[in-house]
Scaffold this motif. Structure first.
Motif: not given
Length: 167
Positions: A49-50, A52-54, A56, A58
């Motif tokens: 998830v971390h 994926a946040c970088v 962006r 999905p």
């Protein structure tokens, strides 16, 4: 006359064991970029998830719009045959590239090398400040593989020029 390096970058599902490439991009010698999302293989299930946040991106987008490892490696080999291609994260990018090529049952037609091989001590001293300036100048809002490759390439070029002026 200098030869501007071709720089490649991989985005991945995370770091460490089980991670896999989700995007690859490079910047050619004259700054032309190429980028592709990579559709995960059925056994590529690690998702951080971390990370994926970088980036962006999905996982659903990768499944819907990503290209298969065979399609991606075919394009990479077609465009980079015989070249030395540089990365700033050689150890990790090598693993992700190997995972991509293994899934496609292919071998790279180019050599992946560590960008540090072609960075002088003078360039190294200028690197971080120059990279920050390049990021500001390019004003790129999306964290994508081809953008990261272009930033690294421009940083190399500017530090190369600046280091020559210091000598």
């Amino acid at each position: 006359m200098i030869t501007v390096p071709i720089v490649i970058d991989f985005e991945a599902s995370g770091f460490g064991k089980g991670s896999y490439p989700i995007e690859v991009g490079f910047s050619r010698r004259h700054g032309e970029g190429w980028c592709s999302l990579i559709r995960p293989e059925s056994d590529w299930d690690h998702w951080d998830v971390h990370a994926a946040c970088v980036h962006r991106i999905p996982r659903e987008l990768l499944v819907a719009r990503g290209k298969s490892p065979s399609q991606v490696t075919e394009q990479l080999n077609l465009q980079l045959t015989g070249q030395t291609v540089y990365t700033d994260g050689w150890a990790q990018d090598y693993i992700w590239m190997a995972r991509l090529y293994d899934a496609a049952d292919r071998v790279p037609s180019f050599r992946l090398a560590d960008l540090r091989e072609i960075i002088s001590p003078q360039q190294e001293g200028l690197w971080h400040a120059t990279k920050n300036q390049v990021q500001e100048d390019l004003n790129i809002s999306r964290h994508r593989a081809s953008n990261d490759a272009r930033i690294l390439q421009m940083t190399w070029l500017r530090t190369y020029d600046a280091a020559r002026c210091l000598n």
